[in-house]
Write an enzyme that holds these catalytic residues in place. Structure first.
Site, PDB file in Angstrom:
ATOM      1  N   GLU A 220      53.830   5.512 -19.967  1.00  0.00           N
ATOM      2  CA  GLU A 220      55.296   4.929 -19.914  1.00  0.00           C
ATOM      3  C   GLU A 220      55.799   4.493 -18.524  1.00  0.00           C
ATOM      4  O   GLU A 220      56.078   5.328 -17.460  1.00  0.00           O
ATOM      5  CB  GLU A 220      56.237   5.884 -20.420  1.00  0.00           C
ATOM      6  CG  GLU A 220      55.932   6.701 -21.721  1.00  0.00           C
ATOM      7  CD  GLU A 220      56.029   5.570 -22.957  1.00  0.00           C
ATOM      8  OE1 GLU A 220      56.611   4.605 -22.749  1.00  0.00           O
ATOM      9  OE2 GLU A 220      55.287   5.789 -23.765  1.00  0.00           O
ATOM     10  N   CYS A 255      63.980   2.722 -15.338  1.00  0.00           N
ATOM     11  CA  CYS A 255      63.163   2.098 -15.599  1.00  0.00           C
ATOM     12  C   CYS A 255      63.605   0.759 -16.337  1.00  0.00           C
ATOM     13  O   CYS A 255      62.871  -0.252 -16.454  1.00  0.00           O
ATOM     14  CB  CYS A 255      62.071   2.493 -16.293  1.00  0.00           C
ATOM     15  SG  CYS A 255      62.456   3.548 -17.666  1.00  0.00           S
TER      16      CYS A 255
HETATM   17  P1  NAD Z   1      56.998  10.236  -9.561  1.00  0.00           P
HETATM   18  O1  NAD Z   1      56.972  10.036  -7.973  1.00  0.00           O
HETATM   19  O2  NAD Z   1      58.041  11.421 -10.126  1.00  0.00           O
HETATM   20  O3  NAD Z   1      55.643  10.135 -10.268  1.00  0.00           O
HETATM   21  C1  NAD Z   1      55.363  10.422 -11.604  1.00  0.00           C
HETATM   22  C2  NAD Z   1      54.371  11.397 -11.868  1.00  0.00           C
HETATM   23  O4  NAD Z   1      53.213  11.490 -11.351  1.00  0.00           O
HETATM   24  C3  NAD Z   1      54.867  12.701 -10.975  1.00  0.00           C
HETATM   25  O5  NAD Z   1      54.728  14.047 -11.852  1.00  0.00           O
HETATM   26  C4  NAD Z   1      53.819  12.973  -9.716  1.00  0.00           C
HETATM   27  O6  NAD Z   1      53.606  14.397  -9.551  1.00  0.00           O
HETATM   28  C5  NAD Z   1      52.609  12.394 -10.452  1.00  0.00           C
HETATM   29  N1  NAD Z   1      51.951  11.572  -9.246  1.00  0.00           N
HETATM   30  C6  NAD Z   1      52.424  11.124  -8.311  1.00  0.00           C
HETATM   31  N2  NAD Z   1      51.298  10.604  -7.311  1.00  0.00           N
HETATM   32  C7  NAD Z   1      50.068  11.097  -8.310  1.00  0.00           C
HETATM   33  C8  NAD Z   1      48.557  10.805  -7.873  1.00  0.00           C
HETATM   34  N3  NAD Z   1      48.175  10.360  -6.562  1.00  0.00           N
HETATM   35  N4  NAD Z   1      47.871  11.505  -8.804  1.00  0.00           N
HETATM   36  C9  NAD Z   1      48.503  12.116  -9.746  1.00  0.00           C
HETATM   37  N5  NAD Z   1      49.646  12.263 -10.229  1.00  0.00           N
HETATM   38  C10 NAD Z   1      50.540  11.841  -9.314  1.00  0.00           C
HETATM   39  O7  NAD Z   1      57.862   8.952 -10.432  1.00  0.00           O
HETATM   40  P2  NAD Z   1      57.596   7.509  -9.993  1.00  0.00           P
HETATM   41  O8  NAD Z   1      56.111   6.946 -10.338  1.00  0.00           O
HETATM   42  O9  NAD Z   1      58.286   7.098  -8.722  1.00  0.00           O
HETATM   43  O10 NAD Z   1      58.512   6.716 -10.936  1.00  0.00           O
HETATM   44  C11 NAD Z   1      59.074   5.929 -11.051  1.00  0.00           C
HETATM   45  C12 NAD Z   1      58.363   4.607 -11.881  1.00  0.00           C
HETATM   46  O11 NAD Z   1      58.423   5.209 -13.279  1.00  0.00           O
HETATM   47  C13 NAD Z   1      59.115   3.373 -12.074  1.00  0.00           C
HETATM   48  O12 NAD Z   1      58.142   2.527 -12.102  1.00  0.00           O
HETATM   49  C14 NAD Z   1      59.722   3.620 -13.268  1.00  0.00           C
HETATM   50  O13 NAD Z   1      60.024   2.210 -13.707  1.00  0.00           O
HETATM   51  C15 NAD Z   1      58.827   4.183 -14.119  1.00  0.00           C
HETATM   52  N6  NAD Z   1      59.481   4.977 -15.207  1.00  0.00           N
HETATM   53  C16 NAD Z   1      59.228   4.718 -16.396  1.00  0.00           C
HETATM   54  C17 NAD Z   1      59.722   5.071 -17.638  1.00  0.00           C
HETATM   55  C18 NAD Z   1      59.352   4.847 -18.993  1.00  0.00           C
HETATM   56  O14 NAD Z   1      59.890   5.511 -19.840  1.00  0.00           O
HETATM   57  N7  NAD Z   1      58.623   3.683 -19.174  1.00  0.00           N
HETATM   58  C19 NAD Z   1      60.715   5.959 -17.153  1.00  0.00           C
HETATM   59  C20 NAD Z   1      61.019   6.420 -15.975  1.00  0.00           C
HETATM   60  C21 NAD Z   1      60.386   5.824 -14.817  1.00  0.00           C
END
Ligand code: NAD
Length: 485
Positions: A220, A255
């Protein structure tokens, strides 16, 4: 995180966690309807007993107003649990399907079965909903679950961990708090499904780890969701909905918020005036002081957004807002006009309260521009024009579309929510979440009666000729009608 803590949850701990959950799954207890319902009810109890704790945690992590937290996280979660409780019995039932002449006589059905041990990794922007909503589908489908909430929203993650431990079956549902170190240890394990919410860069890490074990994934992800604004609209209503879907949703850290708008040159001044006027009504003349808008999640994201505004390519393009309060991590609702396509703000997901408006000759041109880029998670059209609406639905490729609003498709559990291309793989919400965590097992049942020797050797030209007739559509329809009569 210090070294001692790191040692607490590494690869060995992750392996032992998965082993224990596999043991629980093997007992078969998570497959019973009663167990699934008990866990869904436990999730409901968490909300009933701890609504204030949850909104306090969201306030601490994101400065989320209580009303916003209720609308965009709690109420959606409650709807999801209720919808699942209502549908679960029928979703679990085998689905009878038609048989074919090839296997005549036989009956056929699709039996949904749990995948086994699943990993859910969630993001910080809706930290309660994005963590526990997939859990609803995972347990409804009869799986054991590990949830890894985001370290970027630590108060909500800690609360979820505590409440899951307190209310749910600890032999089947576990929460692992932590960041890259812990997630990497988890990703080294063999899972039966990984459900990840977050950015595409980490999405690729997740998918690569899953590929080692041929584990299916739901990703997602995000992207740059465009909104196309026609002149044939109720301008005031459109402005209010754009504002609610941008600044009213977690200060644009969403998002599905409108990343940028397209409109015509002649309509842009009217649109900007309407947005300014409604913004003033929503958040007052000093929006940095408004308590009705979330703050930026942390210093890192604040610096990221500042960098987008300080890009020299957008210098002089701000037509509204642009004020920053670094101490309180607040940025006022900011509108930019006609930023160049090669500016930073037009080349990464904004994920904050900045809204570029791009003027174009026609909205069809904007559809074309959008389709030339990565497919967004959502796209929006504001218009009363029937033909334009049809063109939008037919021509714009995105995870989901909404006409005359922003982001509201997430509220309808009958619609799948998910991306396409760069914005993700696989949808969820409502029954789609149950499906995302189920295997659809094909079951064909035969009896010993009516064993036709025509399919067995020795093969003869006569048998082949008869087989051609038997397998023709006309013959099978005749047989079906015969048995119906
Ligand atoms: P985040 O920083 O919380 O990361 C998401 C998860 O990935 C966390 O649990 C984190 O611990 C893990 N993570 C981070 N780096 C990692 C790595 N190197 N290896 C393994 N796991 C790792 O969240 P984010 O990525 O900043 O979230 C924002 C993004 O998510 C935006 O692009 C947004 O559009 C997207 N998003 C999508 C949805 C959807 O439903 N489609 C919903 C919310 C956010």
């Amino acid at each position: 995180m210090d070294l001692t803590e790191k040692d607490v949850f590494g690869v060995d701990a992750a392996a032992s966690l998965v082993k224990n959950l596999r043991g629980t799954f093997a007992t078969g207890k998570t497959k019973s309807y009663e167990w699934r319902v008990s866990q869904l009810n436990a999730l409901m109890t968490i909300i009933t007993n701890h609504e204030k704790d949850i909104t306090d945690a969201l306030q601490s992590d994101l400065g989320k107003p209580v009303m916003e937290a209720f609308i965009s996280e709690l109420s959606l979660f409650i709807t999801s649990v209720r919808f699942t409780l209502k549908g679960l019995k029928s979703w679990m039932m085998p689905e009878k399907v038609k048989s074919t002449v090839t296997s005549f006589p036989s009956s056929a059905e699709i039996v949904p079965e749990p995948l086994g041990v699943v990993l859910i990794i969630s993001a910080w922007n809706y930290p309660f909903l994005l963590s526990l909503d997939p859990v609803v589908g995972a347990i409804a489908a009869g799986n054991t679950v590990v949830l890894k909430p985001s370290e970027v929203s630590p108060a909500t993650s800690a609360l979820i961990s505590k409440l899951v431990l307190q209310y749910m079956d600890g032999s089947a549902v576990k929460v692992v708090e932590g960041s890259v170190h812990e997630t990497t240890a988890l990703l080294e394990q063999k899972w039966d499904k990984i459900f990840y919410t977050g950015n595409g860069k980490v999405g690729r890490i997740v998918m690569a780890a899953a590929a080692k074990h041929l584990t299916p994934v739901s990703l997602e992800l995000g992207g740059k969701c465009p909104a196309f604004i026609d002149s044939d609209i109720d301008l005031k209503v459109a402005a209010r909905r754009i504002i609610a879907g941008k600044w009213g949703l977690n200060s644009g850290q969403t998002c599905i918020s409108a990343d940028h708008l397209y409109t015509t040159k002649s309509f842009a001044p009217k649109l900007i005036d309407a947005l300014k006027s409604e913004l003033n009504k929503f958040f007052g003349s000093d929006p940095l002081k408004s308590e009705d808008m979330s703050r930026i999640v942390n210093d890192k994201h604040f610096a990221r957004l500042r960098r987008l505004l300080e890009d020299e390519k957008v210098s002089g393009k701000i037509v509204h807002g642009g004020e920053l309060d670094e101490k309180n991590l607040k940025i006022s609702p900011t509108i930019l006009l006609d930023v160049p396509e090669d500016s930073l703000i037009m080349n990464e997901e904004i994920f904050g309260p900045l809204l570029p408006i791009i003027t174009i000759e026609s909205l069809q041109e904007a559809f074309y521009l959008t389709n030339a880029k990565d497919k967004p998670l959502a796209a929006y059209l504001f218009s009363n024009n029937k033909k334009l609406k049809e063109e939008f639905i037919e021509n714009v490729s995105a995870g989901g579309l909404v006409i005359n609003d922003v982001g509201l498709h997430v509220c309808n559990p009958h619609l799948p929510f998910g991306g396409v291309g760069e914005s993700g793989i696989g949808g969820y919400h409502g029954k789609f979440t149950f499906d995302a965590f189920s295997h659809k097992k094909a079951v064909l049942k035969r009896v010993f009666f009516g064993d036709a020797s025509i399919r067995y050797p020795p093969y003869t030209p006569g048998k082949l000729k008869t087989m051609r007739v038997l397998l023709s559509d006309g013959f099978f329809n005749m047989i079906r009608e015969f048995f119906k009569a």
